[in-house]
Design a protein around this motif. Structure first.
Motif, mmCIF file in Angstrom:
data_model
loop_
_atom_site.group_PDB
_atom_site.id
_atom_site.type_symbol
_atom_site.label_atom_id
_atom_site.label_comp_id
_atom_site.label_asym_id
_atom_site.label_seq_id
_atom_site.Cartn_x
_atom_site.Cartn_y
_atom_site.Cartn_z
ATOM 1 N N UNK A 182 -15.123 8.867 49.411
ATOM 2 C CA UNK A 182 -14.078 9.376 48.513
ATOM 3 C C UNK A 182 -13.931 8.459 47.388
ATOM 4 N N UNK A 183 -14.161 7.437 46.915
ATOM 5 C CA UNK A 183 -14.261 6.682 45.762
ATOM 6 C C UNK A 183 -15.264 7.184 44.502
ATOM 7 N N UNK A 184 -16.520 7.761 45.004
ATOM 8 C CA UNK A 184 -17.451 8.358 44.640
ATOM 9 C C UNK A 184 -16.491 9.472 43.794
ATOM 10 N N UNK A 185 -16.071 10.421 44.705
ATOM 11 C CA UNK A 185 -15.385 12.084 44.062
ATOM 12 C C UNK A 185 -14.795 11.540 43.025
ATOM 13 N N UNK A 186 -13.938 10.416 43.474
ATOM 14 C CA UNK A 186 -12.160 9.959 42.353
ATOM 15 C C UNK A 186 -12.699 9.409 40.943
ATOM 16 N N UNK A 187 -14.031 8.980 40.963
ATOM 17 C CA UNK A 187 -14.915 8.324 39.828
ATOM 18 C C UNK A 187 -15.143 9.457 38.928
ATOM 19 N N UNK A 188 -14.374 10.434 39.557
ATOM 20 C CA UNK A 188 -15.396 11.863 38.330
ATOM 21 C C UNK A 188 -14.060 11.756 38.073
ATOM 22 N N UNK A 189 -13.581 12.522 36.749
ATOM 23 C CA UNK A 189 -12.542 13.353 36.211
ATOM 24 C C UNK A 189 -12.588 14.334 36.534
ATOM 25 N N UNK A 190 -11.655 14.919 36.999
ATOM 26 C CA UNK A 190 -10.670 16.565 37.152
ATOM 27 C C UNK A 190 -11.366 16.893 36.091
ATOM 28 N N UNK A 191 -11.135 16.949 35.359
ATOM 29 C CA UNK A 191 -11.062 16.841 33.938
ATOM 30 C C UNK A 191 -11.265 16.504 32.464
ATOM 31 N N UNK A 192 -12.317 16.134 31.553
ATOM 32 C CA UNK A 192 -12.653 15.888 30.444
ATOM 33 C C UNK A 192 -12.740 16.939 29.560
ATOM 34 N N UNK A 193 -11.585 17.182 28.309
ATOM 35 C CA UNK A 193 -11.687 17.964 27.474
ATOM 36 C C UNK A 193 -12.108 17.060 26.128
ATOM 37 N N UNK A 194 -12.905 17.550 25.471
ATOM 38 C CA UNK A 194 -13.811 16.936 24.180
ATOM 39 C C UNK A 194 -13.621 17.980 23.035
ATOM 40 N N UNK A 195 -12.458 17.983 21.838
ATOM 41 C CA UNK A 195 -12.125 19.778 21.058
ATOM 42 C C UNK A 195 -12.594 18.961 19.545
ATOM 43 N N UNK A 196 -12.680 19.581 18.803
ATOM 44 C CA UNK A 196 -12.706 19.338 17.362
ATOM 45 C C UNK A 196 -11.443 19.196 16.478
ATOM 46 N N UNK A 197 -11.006 18.580 15.587
ATOM 47 C CA UNK A 197 -9.638 18.276 14.781
ATOM 48 C C UNK A 197 -10.202 18.698 13.232
ATOM 49 N N UNK A 198 -9.917 19.605 13.060
ATOM 50 C CA UNK A 198 -9.974 20.025 11.531
ATOM 51 C C UNK A 198 -8.515 19.449 11.152
ATOM 52 N N UNK A 199 -8.679 19.677 9.552
ATOM 53 C CA UNK A 199 -7.421 19.097 8.724
ATOM 54 C C UNK A 199 -7.841 18.758 7.813
ATOM 55 N N UNK A 200 -6.738 19.333 6.886
ATOM 56 C CA UNK A 200 -6.677 19.457 5.193
ATOM 57 C C UNK A 200 -5.785 18.146 4.397
ATOM 58 N N UNK A 201 -6.800 17.141 3.862
ATOM 59 C CA UNK A 201 -6.389 15.665 3.565
ATOM 60 C C UNK A 201 -4.827 16.520 1.998
ATOM 61 N N UNK A 202 -4.664 15.532 1.627
ATOM 62 C CA UNK A 202 -3.593 16.385 0.351
ATOM 63 C C UNK A 202 -4.203 16.738 -1.223
ATOM 64 N N UNK A 203 -5.163 16.531 -0.923
ATOM 65 C CA UNK A 203 -5.959 17.076 -1.940
ATOM 66 C C UNK A 203 -7.134 18.076 -2.025
ATOM 67 N N UNK A 204 -6.868 18.328 -0.746
ATOM 68 C CA UNK A 204 -7.007 19.847 -0.142
ATOM 69 C C UNK A 204 -9.063 20.051 0.170
ATOM 70 N N UNK A 205 -8.841 18.094 0.283
ATOM 71 C CA UNK A 205 -10.510 18.815 1.308
ATOM 72 C C UNK A 205 -9.684 18.397 2.491
ATOM 73 N N UNK A 206 -11.093 19.203 3.562
ATOM 74 C CA UNK A 206 -11.219 18.947 4.695
ATOM 75 C C UNK A 206 -12.071 17.663 5.250
ATOM 76 N N UNK A 207 -11.227 17.508 6.730
ATOM 77 C CA UNK A 207 -12.068 16.193 7.271
ATOM 78 C C UNK A 207 -12.082 16.905 9.135
ATOM 79 N N UNK A 208 -12.782 16.629 9.776
ATOM 80 C CA UNK A 208 -12.925 16.724 10.813
ATOM 81 C C UNK A 208 -12.730 15.518 11.835
ATOM 82 N N UNK A 209 -12.255 15.627 12.567
ATOM 83 C CA UNK A 209 -12.268 14.483 13.939
ATOM 84 C C UNK A 209 -12.289 14.643 15.649
ATOM 85 N N UNK A 210 -12.741 13.813 16.329
ATOM 86 C CA UNK A 210 -12.696 14.646 17.712
ATOM 87 C C UNK A 210 -11.746 13.878 17.564
#
Length: 641
Positions: free
Chosen positions: A239-267
């Protein structure tokens, strides 16, 4: 026989000549006959002064001395000599094989040795990367040494240096240095476990996710507590071995633009660890140190915390490595909107309910919910009571901090003591720390410290309501804690330090994970502290926990002591309750009842597993056992899912 002997000798000689030609074609350093470039680690090679030792160059065939070239020609002619000459050649003394270092190689790897070190693994010396503590895999044999030679390992380490694993570790290390966080000296501090079952579970996690330091640390603490339960019932191991593996892990890109119009990317991250007890619920953290390991650790901690509470909720956590410091309001809004553009698919009242955490307050939650509402097309309560946030009447922000103080009162009541007159040190200056300060004042305690990322503020006379009001204004205006000294000159601000050296009775760590290391724990013990109430998740390193345990300092774990936020968050989602009509007295009564239930559950689970009440870790072990048994029973009932 003679012809056969000549053929073997000729083939051996031709093999060496072909090897030299092949090395020249690949622009490699050519070794002279009878010399070997072998950098295998031997006795004394672990000396860090290796990088400054005198280096010996290897002569190439073109730069060899005339005498050596003549000897080489004689060697080639000897292979075609008659039998007697061949026998004489065999009798000639063979030149001594010397270990030499190529100067070109040394210059190439001079910078490498600044971030590499030698350590032993499975009885063999390896060259490790000092950033992420990994060593390069073996490559195939080449003309310049065996598979364990130093130049081979450095070649493998160069490949590792270009890997994503190393780059992620380097990024996190730089983020830690920028924020003044303590660098982790070793990836994992392994405790001695009582049973082979617990050890095998931890070993499997170490093999699967060796670089997820925070997650492994938290798993180790939980497994250590569950050792007696696993010994009694082997079914719980699976039971513990199953529990220690997350049901779902989502990793995604977060692009955004600052006030100067430059693009940035976070995770971005969201780990929905377990929904076995109900819809996921957990915080969102925006901080430069955020990574998948921390998201998994926070998700597992939230799963255990929710399972220990009286409410049926699953656990999740997430966030981003975005740093809001120095960003404008519009930049923060654009980042939050981009973040939720991807995450909204996985949210919903019956699926996942995000909440506040470090770097995410009502402002960020407002931006997140506004974009979520715009995408889904209706006003849905999927962000832990959004209506409460907009009205400004939420009592949930006080719930966690107040709950910590109520939990401390329960512990002291069992000791026939009370909070009044006790000196308390508090770390952090966020919502939780400020509400801990406020409730300590109402209980008659004497809080003397508060801290931020640059140091801590000490007022030996203790804070009162007037001083607390000033602190609240300073934080609301995002000013430095040093501004407090302008009004109270007797106080002092200690830079680049933590408050654990100050004389106290109770400590409330409310800043971040691993804020108390071994030296801090020793300082706490020497300062007279007898109780540690965890406000932040996993505030103590394993070494610090060992020190506190040996000194008999009682530790109240965050999963139990900070359950107040879970309780009120659940009540906000319950249509039978309307918090906006509650009085402060009703709210505190309900919160105290919840904290008492959590406290009694932890003690009962510890007592059922024969853990003595005077054990300083009784609440830690009892809370872990109670939470796990609730999860395990639900997992058994629902089958293999």
């Amino acid at each position: 026989m003679l012809a056969s002997g000549r053929g073997v000798e000729m083939n051996s000689t031709m093999d060496e000549i072909n090897l030299l030609r092949q090395a020249q074609r690949h622009h490699l350093v050519v070794r002279g006959m009878g010399e070997e470039i072998d950098l295998e680690i031997g006795p004394g090679d672990d000396d860090p002064s290796f990088s400054s030792t005198t280096l010996v160059g290897v002569h190439t065939q073109e730069s060899a001395a005339p005498g050596e070239q003549e000897d080489h020609k004689q060697l080639l002619l000897a292979s075609q000599a008659p039998d007697e000459g061949q026998q004489e050649l065999v009798k000639l003394p063979q030149p001594k094989r010397k270990k030499k270092v190529v100067k070109k190689w040394r210059e190439e790897w001079a910078d490498t040795y600044k971030w590499a070190y030698v350590d032993s693994v499975d009885g063999m010396n390896r060259i490790f990367c000092s950033v992420c503590r990994e060593y390069g895999r073996k490559h195939r044999r080449n003309p310049y040494g065996n598979e364990g030679s130093r130049n081979m390992q450095m070649s493998a380490l160069e490949e590792h240096n270009n890997s994503l694993l190393h780059k992620e570790a380097l990024r996190l290390q730089m983020a830690s240095k920028d924020k003044g966080l303590p660098a982790v000296e070793r990836p994992v501090y392994v405790k001695a476990l009582m049973s082979k079952s617990a050890g095998s579970i931890l070993e499997s996690i170490l093999r699967r996710d060796p670089h997820e330091v925070e997650f492994i640390q938290y798993v180790q603490d939980v497994v250590h507590s569950l050792d007696p339960v696993l010994e009694k019932n082997s079914q719980y191991i699976h039971i513990l071995e199953r529990l220690l593996e997350p049901e779902r892990a989502i990793v995604f890109r977060v692009p955004w633009v600052d006030d100067r119009g430059e693009m940035h990317v976070n995770r971005g991250f969201r780990v929905q660890f377990s929904q076995v007890l109900g819809p996921c619920r957990g915080g969102l953290r925006f901080h430069p140190s955020m990574n998948l390991s921390i998201a998994k650790f926070l998700g597992f901690e939230q799963t255990m915390k929710n399972a220990l509470s009286p409410y049926k909720l699953g656990g999740a956590a997430g966030g981003s490595d975005f740093d809001a410091k120095g960003k404008s309001e519009s930049e923060i809004m654009r980042f939050c909107q981009s973040f939720i553009n991807e995450l909204y698919r996985y949210l919903g009242p019956d699926q996942d309910l995000p909440a506040e955490d470090m770097g995410v307050g009502p402002r960020e939650m407002g931006y997140l919910f506004g974009q979520y509402r715009r995408i889904v097309g209706h006003f849905q309560g999927s962000f832990t009571g959004p209506k409460i946030f907009w009205s400004g009447s939420s009592l949930r922000t006080e719930a966690t901090g107040y709950g910590l103080v109520f939990f401390a009162r329960l512990i002291l009541a069992d000791m026939n003591k009370e909070l009044k007159g006790l000196r308390c040190v508090v770390s952090g200056a966020g919502k939780i720390a400020m509400h801990v300060l406020e409730k300590l004042l109402s209980c008659g305690a004497i809080p003397i410290t508060i801290s931020d990322s640059k140091g801590y503020l000490l007022d030996e006379d203790g804070f009162d309501y007037v001083k607390f009001s000033l602190l609240r204004d300073i934080k609301a205006q995002q000013r430095s804690l040093r501004d407090y000294l302008k009004s109270y000159a007797r106080a002092k601000y200690v830079e680049d330090a933590k408050p654990w050296n100050e004389q106290c009775d109770i400590a409330f760590p409310c800043a971040s994970q691993n804020e108390i290391d071994q030296s801090d724990a020793i300082a706490l013990v020497n300062s007279g502290c007898r109780i540690v109430i965890e406000g932040s998740n996993m505030p103590c390193t394993p070494q610090a926990i060992d020190v506190l345990r040996k000194a008999k300092v009682l530790v109240a774990p965050a999963k139990a002591a900070s359950a107040g936020g879970v309780a009120v968050g659940e009540l906000e989602l319950n249509h039978e309750y309307n918090l906006m009509q509650w009085s402060a007295e009703d709210f505190e009564t309900k919160l105290q009842d919840t904290m008492k239930q959590t406290y009694e559950r932890s003690l009962k689970a510890a007592n059922d597993n024969e853990l003595p009440k005077d054990n300083p870790e009784v609440l830690v072990h009892g809370g872990n056992i109670c939470a796990f048994l609730n999860l395990a029973q639900a997992m058994i009932d629902q089958g293999c899912t």
